[in-house]
Design a protein around this motif. Structure first.
Motif, short mmCIF file in Angstrom:
data_model
loop_
_atom_site.label_atom_id
_atom_site.label_comp_id
_atom_site.label_asym_id
_atom_site.label_seq_id
_atom_site.Cartn_x
_atom_site.Cartn_y
_atom_site.Cartn_z
N LEU A 47 0.53 -1.19 -0.50
CA LEU A 47 0.14 -0.15 -0.49
C LEU A 47 1.05 1.05 0.05
O LEU A 47 0.80 2.57 -0.49
CB LEU A 47 -0.59 -0.36 1.24
N ARG A 48 1.87 0.99 0.69
CA ARG A 48 2.94 2.17 1.12
C ARG A 48 3.67 2.44 -0.33
O ARG A 48 3.40 3.84 -1.48
CB ARG A 48 3.92 2.63 2.10
N TYR A 49 3.70 1.47 -1.33
CA TYR A 49 4.34 1.62 -2.97
C TYR A 49 3.84 2.47 -3.75
O TYR A 49 3.68 3.26 -4.88
CB TYR A 49 5.20 -0.13 -3.02
N LEU A 50 2.04 1.71 -3.67
CA LEU A 50 1.64 1.69 -4.02
C LEU A 50 0.78 3.47 -4.79
O LEU A 50 0.73 4.45 -5.69
CB LEU A 50 -0.47 1.08 -4.51
N ALA A 51 0.64 3.84 -3.30
CA ALA A 51 0.59 5.28 -2.89
C ALA A 51 1.65 6.47 -3.70
O ALA A 51 1.41 7.32 -4.01
CB ALA A 51 1.05 5.79 -1.61
N ALA A 52 2.69 5.97 -3.65
CA ALA A 52 3.94 6.85 -4.50
C ALA A 52 3.60 6.37 -6.09
O ALA A 52 4.19 7.61 -6.50
CB ALA A 52 5.37 6.44 -3.83
N PHE A 53 3.69 5.29 -6.26
CA PHE A 53 4.34 5.00 -7.39
C PHE A 53 3.27 3.95 -8.28
O PHE A 53 3.97 3.85 -9.67
CB PHE A 53 5.74 4.01 -7.39
N GLY A 54 2.30 3.63 -8.03
CA GLY A 54 0.67 3.20 -8.91
C GLY A 54 0.51 3.48 -9.61
O GLY A 54 0.68 4.75 -9.94
#
Length: 215
Positions: A47-54
């Motif tokens: 979820l943290r990744y997708l918040a930045a790079f999704g």
């Protein structure tokens, strides 16, 4: 050994702008008040990744996280995510409320620091940097600071501080239009104001004479 086997936090500030300093660490449990939770840790990472790079694929997430076997995590999160497919049929995941500008939206000029996450956070990095540019950016010790023009790496940059003046040197990988060059100089001026407030500022293209910016 401790850094490789124990969840650690690099404590801020490691140093101040332009001055190095020793790295200090604390355990993640001490810093955040709790240790890793095996059941929810994977979900938090995704979820943290997708918040930045999704939107991003499973391979993208795993490349950034340095982990494998995250497909079950994404399958668990699937009901909470927006799901798409790219032009090759690859599934892409994103947070439902995340902004997704139209593909034709112009991205403003940005100066990225050395080894910025944006350039290392996708399995297919050609969305932001071409293979030719990647070869020019990578070094034996890491990655040069890069210049983005309309969301793609278009060159590198480096600061040359002096006693009374600071020069921002830009090495473009391709010719820039007059509009793009003006935008690069404007954004470069803002970078110089941050990096060397009060000094005389110059933005210099390696292939053209320096152009003065008021500081």
């Amino acid at each position: 050994m401790v850094r490789n086997l124990t969840p650690l936090i690099q404590l801020p500030p490691r140093a101040v702008w332009g001055i190095g300093g020793a790295t200090r660490y604390a355990t993640a449990a001490d810093w955040v008040g709790a240790g890793p939770d095996a059941e929810t840790d994977g979900e938090r990472i995704v979820l943290r990744y997708l918040a930045a790079f999704g939107p991003a694929s499973i391979s993208d997430v795993q490349t950034w996280a340095g982990r494998t076997r995250l497909r079950p995590v994404l399958d668990t999160l699937r009901p909470r995510l927006a799901v798409f497919r790219d032009e090759h049929g690859v599934e892409l995941f994103d947070l439902p409320e995340a902004p997704r500008p139209d593909a034709d939206t112009y991205a403003p000029v940005r100066f990225l620091p050395e080894y910025d996450n944006l350039l290392a956070s996708h399995a297919d990095r050609t969305r932001v940097i071409s293979e030719e540019a990647r070869k020019r950016v990578m070094t034996s010790n890491g990655m040069r600071a890069t210049l983005l023009v309309d969301g793609e790496v278009a060159g590198t940059w480096k600061l040359h501080p002096g006693r009374d003046s600071t020069v921002l040197e830009i090495d473009p990988f391709r010719p820039l239009t007059a509009v793009q060059r003006a935008e690069v100089e404007a954004e470069g001026g803002r970078l110089l104001e941050f990096a060397a407030p009060g000094a005389t500022h110059h933005v210099r293209d390696r292939d053209t004479p320096a152009s003065r910016l008021t500081g």
